[in-house]
Motif scaffolding. Structure first.
Motif, PDB file in Angstrom:
ATOM      1  N   GLU A   1      41.445  31.746  42.381  1.00  0.00           N
ATOM      2  CA  GLU A   1      42.703  32.493  42.474  1.00  0.00           C
ATOM      3  C   GLU A   1      43.679  31.960  41.440  1.00  0.00           C
ATOM      4  O   GLU A   1      43.877  30.739  41.315  1.00  0.00           O
ATOM      5  CB  GLU A   1      43.276  32.322  43.882  1.00  0.00           C
TER       6      GLU A   1
ATOM      7  N   ARG B   1      34.587  49.862  43.323  1.00  0.00           N
ATOM      8  CA  ARG B   1      36.025  49.588  43.350  1.00  0.00           C
ATOM      9  C   ARG B   1      36.760  50.818  43.883  1.00  0.00           C
ATOM     10  O   ARG B   1      36.143  51.847  44.169  1.00  0.00           O
ATOM     11  CB  ARG B   1      36.522  49.223  41.948  1.00  0.00           C
ATOM     12  N   ASP B   2      38.082  50.707  44.002  1.00  0.00           N
ATOM     13  CA  ASP B   2      38.834  51.865  44.477  1.00  0.00           C
ATOM     14  C   ASP B   2      39.035  52.848  43.329  1.00  0.00           C
ATOM     15  O   ASP B   2      38.573  52.628  42.204  1.00  0.00           O
ATOM     16  CB  ASP B   2      40.154  51.441  45.133  1.00  0.00           C
TER      17      ASP B   2
ATOM     18  N   GLN C   1      40.520  49.031  41.099  1.00  0.00           N
ATOM     19  CA  GLN C   1      40.891  47.745  41.679  1.00  0.00           C
ATOM     20  C   GLN C   1      39.827  47.281  42.675  1.00  0.00           C
ATOM     21  O   GLN C   1      39.175  48.098  43.338  1.00  0.00           O
ATOM     22  CB  GLN C   1      42.242  47.849  42.400  1.00  0.00           C
ATOM     23  N   LYS C   2      39.667  45.977  42.782  1.00  0.00           N
ATOM     24  CA  LYS C   2      38.759  45.423  43.780  1.00  0.00           C
ATOM     25  C   LYS C   2      39.268  45.778  45.175  1.00  0.00           C
ATOM     26  O   LYS C   2      40.455  45.696  45.461  1.00  0.00           O
ATOM     27  CB  LYS C   2      38.667  43.904  43.638  1.00  0.00           C
ATOM     28  N   MET C   3      38.344  46.219  46.031  1.00  0.00           N
ATOM     29  CA  MET C   3      38.747  46.582  47.394  1.00  0.00           C
ATOM     30  C   MET C   3      39.012  45.318  48.215  1.00  0.00           C
ATOM     31  O   MET C   3      38.248  44.359  48.163  1.00  0.00           O
ATOM     32  CB  MET C   3      37.651  47.402  48.072  1.00  0.00           C
ATOM     33  N   SER C   4      40.106  45.345  48.961  1.00  0.00           N
ATOM     34  CA  SER C   4      40.419  44.215  49.843  1.00  0.00           C
ATOM     35  C   SER C   4      41.280  44.713  50.994  1.00  0.00           C
ATOM     36  O   SER C   4      42.069  45.649  50.832  1.00  0.00           O
ATOM     37  CB  SER C   4      41.157  43.103  49.084  1.00  0.00           C
ATOM     38  N   LYS C   5      41.120  44.077  52.124  1.00  0.00           N
ATOM     39  CA  LYS C   5      41.900  44.468  53.298  1.00  0.00           C
ATOM     40  C   LYS C   5      43.389  44.272  53.057  1.00  0.00           C
ATOM     41  O   LYS C   5      44.218  45.050  53.525  1.00  0.00           O
ATOM     42  CB  LYS C   5      41.439  43.673  54.518  1.00  0.00           C
ATOM     43  N   SER C   6      43.732  43.216  52.314  1.00  0.00           N
ATOM     44  CA  SER C   6      45.155  42.942  52.080  1.00  0.00           C
ATOM     45  C   SER C   6      45.807  44.048  51.246  1.00  0.00           C
ATOM     46  O   SER C   6      46.984  44.346  51.413  1.00  0.00           O
ATOM     47  CB  SER C   6      45.315  41.588  51.371  1.00  0.00           C
ATOM     48  N   LYS C   7      45.028  44.665  50.341  1.00  0.00           N
ATOM     49  CA  LYS C   7      45.565  45.762  49.524  1.00  0.00           C
ATOM     50  C   LYS C   7      45.548  47.083  50.277  1.00  0.00           C
ATOM     51  O   LYS C   7      46.194  48.049  49.859  1.00  0.00           O
ATOM     52  CB  LYS C   7      44.751  45.910  48.232  1.00  0.00           C
TER      53      LYS C   7
ATOM     54  N   ASN D   1      43.021  49.082  50.470  1.00  0.00           N
ATOM     55  CA  ASN D   1      42.297  50.086  49.678  1.00  0.00           C
ATOM     56  C   ASN D   1      40.796  50.083  49.972  1.00  0.00           C
ATOM     57  O   ASN D   1      40.001  50.546  49.151  1.00  0.00           O
ATOM     58  CB  ASN D   1      42.535  49.846  48.182  1.00  0.00           C
TER      59      ASN D   1
END
Length: 913
Positions: free
Chosen positions: A195, A550-551, A555-561, A563
């Motif tokens: 990160e 990806r979305d 963008q990389k898919m993530s729960k925080s986003k 998406n």
């Protein structure tokens, strides 16, 4: 006989659950070594037992199932072997959280009870992902479901460990590894998430030992580790410092002097101050530098990432500072050391600095490079044969571009740390005699620590006594093996190795591995090494590496986003077939998939289109069918058979090349555009006339093409194809077991296809003119058609009835010189002329406005595509087929522009402007 009918609308949920249950119950997916076909085997990349189906799984498994169903229909002896991975740290964390909620801990339970608790969790919750895989339609041999810690695989793991140890390829050594201070275990590189964060760059002053008025300035992001420095490096070609190599500096806050060494690998002449501190016990690059210069390794952090008082003493930190620093975690130690350095005048500057921080993939704790005794595999002797297997083509990596990545990584491979300090996993089969190792087994913080010098007893079974002294007081090594160790044996351990089973003899080496790039090195390379070592052959012949999902914005898919696209949700909403076909159609090699739910919805519409086409066909299948030779059938029948033959050839060829995207695109174009939009429309006059002489042969062609198309499409969309196939005339119990279509040369008719291209081009011009003049689609209009080429003009006569039917008008086939000279909109392209009568109620100005809008849109799109083709970066990176597609698009738009511009001039003439 009455033909079965389909419901008015397609209900995926009802169809999918019903057919999957029947397929499974009837054993259609079960493999047998006795099958007469040539073996074709895929072992599934085992998903974590803790997991649920995500969109990456959906892509990976859909592509595998396409291959499996396709090969099964080709008569191969197909085995798709499923399984799950015990997922050491992930599973342990799940159960530990449950214990925490109950006020318990694994330590309070003890190892044996904790492991029993994990097995209980696995029995009740560990098959979630398996049921979700079935919902995706995966045709695995579920009778052979394996688990990386089942009895057979555990036997294989012990066998491999002991053999590698006896061959001198497994050893216990003290090395720097990734360490999670919270999970208290070593981590593999793939278990470390990096990160980017905002950090600081600290400039520190290290005085020269023989001239303290002068100093080297070093820059570091981690001032707390400078207490463990054992050297400072400069570049041997740096004129500022090369005369200092061999001298020493005073290490601040300690009583030590450390050497200045020349190192062209560690030091970049163009970066920073030109001087770099070396802390071999707390940085991977520094560790390697320490090996090159035989530097001492001073560990100043304990296993909780706190400043260790014993380590600080060994590092000769001044006693007053030890009392201030001991026990501080890194987060608190850093500002304290910063203050002490500032007070001593050793901190010259601090600046903002972006840096990458590694975190544990499970608990998100910052990972520390940690010096620790661990078990390692000596990897170089195993890597060389694995390099040669790819270099010589025994294994193909697809797309080929990833081959160099694989070879580059393998040629620079480091020994593999295989031990983990957790309880859930394959416990290392090593024991220590307490008598012989009395000085090497100590207790630290209530933990038993086996020091580097201890001598292990490695055995396939628990030893009764020490072979050296006879003592029965033995302590088993508490570490378990890295999850990737058991996974590395997957292609042969799942087939029964080390026993010589019929499955192993039949299906090894396996045929294809479908996987993602992220585990090419952590899993694929290790399977190759282990397969060659223990089976004497590669574990698979092809490695197909698919892209990331990806979305829609890339963008990389993530729960925080927020998406994330949940495959279970979209399967319930749009149907499994729609999701599978979407993923296949977007699986272009080397390009990430930008997925949006709208794309899946679009292919749901495709499923509905197929359903409606089948319902239309079923309306007319009652009645006589005559199997005339293809050459004697009608023009539409000859054309669709020829196009179907071309589609069969293309889809098969693309699947053989792992071009799932192009195979899906070919199917989509054939079914939607050629079959539904053209063929079904062309044959309506015949079907709707019960006495039409061409009716029997047309119905025969209709059923042949529909049945063949369902078989061709089945690997991609298994549920809807089975449901439709069952309603049309067929042989056999299930489409699953039918032969995959093969090219039929008697169907191919290039002349018919050329004639159809003329029909399509002519209808296209008529529809363009109709739209420009705003004639309603159902309005009957007269039109003229002619061609400069005599042969093409004669072909127009042959298809005149089809032109009239498709164009909703009255076709006059005549030379353009004989057409009326006024009130006629002429459209001309490539020698073909179409003239449409302009009636008195046509608003010519609005027609001209519509045409101007089309021209503007054409020019804008042409400019956009030309811009891409003139962009050197785009041309260098885009696949060749994309470049060709763009170039063809430009040519088409250029033709369209000429046609539209000519029409505009005619309209202006009619208006008198």
């Amino acid at each position: 006989m009455t033909t079965p009918q389909l419901d008015k609308s397609y209900d995926p949920k009802t169809v999918e659950s019903r057919w999957y249950q029947l397929w499974n119950e009837r054993g259609y997916f079960h493999a047998s070594p006795d099958h007469a076909g040539a073996p074709y085997c895929i072992v599934i990349p085992p998903p974590n037992v803790t997991g649920s189906l995500h969109v990456g799984h959906a892509l990976n498994h859909s592509l595998q199932d396409i291959l499996i169903r396709w090969q099964r229909m080709q008569g191969r002896n197909v085995l798709w072997l499923p399984g799950t991975d015990h997922a050491g740290i992930a599973t342990q964390n799940v159960v530990e959280k449950q214990l925490m909620a109950e006020g318990l801990s694994r330590e309070s339970l003890g190892r044996d009870q904790f492991i029993e608790r994990v097995w209980n969790w696995k029995a009740t919750s560990g098959n979630t992902i398996v049921s979700q895989q079935k919902q995706l339609g995966e045709s695995c041999d579920w009778d052979r479901l394996r688990f990386t810690m089942d009895e057979g695989l555990s036997k294989a793991v012990v066998e491999v460990f002991v053999r590698l140890y006896e061959d001198g390829l497994i050893y216990r050594g003290e090395r720097l590894i990734n360490w999670c201070p919270r999970c208290l275990t070593a981590l593999s590189d793939i278990e470390v998430e990096h990160e980017d964060v905002k950090g600081k760059l600290y400039h520190l002053r290290y005085p020269l030992a023989d001239d303290p008025s002068n100093a080297l300035i070093v820059a570091t992001t981690r001032p707390e580790t400078m207490l463990g420095d054992t050297a400072v490096a400069v570049h041997p070609d740096d004129p500022r410092y090369r005369h200092l190599i061999g001298k020493k500096v005073l290490l601040p806050l300690t009583t030590r002097q450390i050497p200045i060494v020349g190192d062209s690998i560690l030091v970049d002449l163009e970066f920073g101050t030109g001087a770099v501190k070396i802390t071999p016990a707390h940085d991977f690059n520094d560790y390697e530098a320490g090996e090159r210069h035989a530097l001492e390794r001073l560990a100043i952090l304990d296993h909780h990432a706190r400043l260790d008082p014993v380590g600080l003493q060994h590092a000769l930190v001044e006693p007053e500072f030890i009392d201030m620093l001991k026990g501080l975690p890194v987060a608190k130690a850093r500002p304290k050391v910063e203050d002490l350095l500032r007070e001593r005048g050793s901190l010259t500057n601090i600046e903002d600095h972006k840096m990458s921080v590694g975190k544990c993939y499970r608990c998100k704790t910052v990972v520390e490079p940690y010096l620790s005794p661990q078990w390692f595999v000596k990897i170089q002797p195993l890597a060389q044969p694995a390099i040669e297997a790819v270099e010589t083509g025994k294994i193909r990596i697809i797309p080929e571009g990833w081959t160099n990545n694989y070879l580059g990584w393998m040629r620079d491979i480091k020994d593999w740390c295989i031990s983990r300090q957790i309880w859930w996993g394959h416990q290392i089969p090593a024991w220590y005699c307490l008598a012989c190792n009395a000085q090497q087994i100590v207790t630290v913080d209530n933990r038993t620590v086996i020091l580097q010098g201890a001598k292990p007893i490695v055995s396939k079974t628990t030893p009764a006594h020490c072979p050296a002294c006879g003592s029965q007081q033995l302590l088993r090594d508490a570490d378990v093996l890295d999850t990737w160790f058991s996974s590395a044996l997957w292609p042969f351990s799942t087939l029964g190795w080390p026993d010589q089973t019929p499955e192993l003899k039949t299906y090894y080496p396996t045929s294809t591995l479908v996987t993602g790039l992220d585990i090419l090195f952590f899993w694929v390379a290790r399977m190759i090494m282990m397969g060659l070592k223990f089976m004497g052959d590669v574990p698979f012949k092809d490695v197909y590496i698919h892209a990331l999902v990806r979305d829609a914005e890339g963008q990389k898919m993530s729960k925080s986003k927020g998406n994330v696209i949940d495959p279970l949700h979209v399967m319930n909403q749009f149907g499994t077939d729609a999701l599978r076909f979407t993923l296949a159609s977007m699986a272009s090699p080397g390009r990430d998939i930008k997925l949006a739910e709208e794309r899946i919805e679009g292919y749901r519409n495709f499923a509905n289109k197929i359903w409606n086409a089948a319902r239309f066909g079923l309306m007319y299948l009652d009645g006589t069918r005559t199997a005339l030779p293809p050459a004697q059938r009608t023009f539409p029948d000859r054309w669709i058979l020829s196009r179907l033959d071309h589609t069969i050839h293309t889809v098969t060829s693309e699947l053989e090349s792992y071009r799932f995207d192009r195979a899906a695109g070919t199917l989509y174009h054939f079914i939607w555009h050629e079959y539904c939009d053209w063929y079904l429309e062309l044959i309506k006059p015949v079907l709707q006339d019960a006495a039409h002489p061409d009716g029997p042969s047309t119905r025969q062609t209709l059923v042949e093409t529909l049945e063949t198309t369902m078989r061709l499409l089945h690997p991609f969309m298994p549920f809807i194809t089975e449901e439709i196939w069952q309603t049309i005339p067929h042989q056999g119990d299930s489409i699953v077991l039918q032969n995959y279509p093969v090219s039929n040369h008697t169907w191919s008719s290039p002349d018919t296809e050329r004639q159809f291209a003329l029909l399509e081009q002519t209808v296209g011009l008529i529809r363009t003119g109709r739209a420009l003049l705003n004639y309603p689609s159902g309005q009957h209009i007269p039109f003229y058609v002619g061609h400069d080429d005599r042969n093409r003009h004669e072909q127009l006569h042959q298809i005149q009835q089809h032109l009239a039917h498709l164009s909703r008008g009255e076709a006059a086939i005549t030379a353009s010189k004989d057409w009326p000279s006024v009130k006629l909109l002429r459209l001309v392209t490539e020698g073909l002329s179409v003239g449409i009568t302009v009636s008195g109620d046509v608003d010519l100005q609005k027609a001209l406005d519509r045409l101007a809008k089309q021209l503007a849109e054409n020019d804008k799109e042409s400019q956009r595509i030309n811009g891409k083709l003139n962009n050197a970066e785009f041309v260098s990176k885009a696949p060749p087929d994309v470049i060709t597609e763009h170039q063809e698009r430009v040519r088409t738009m250029t033709r369209d522009r000429e046609l539209l511009a000519g029409s505009a001039q005619q309209l202006r003439t009619m208006l008198g402007t």
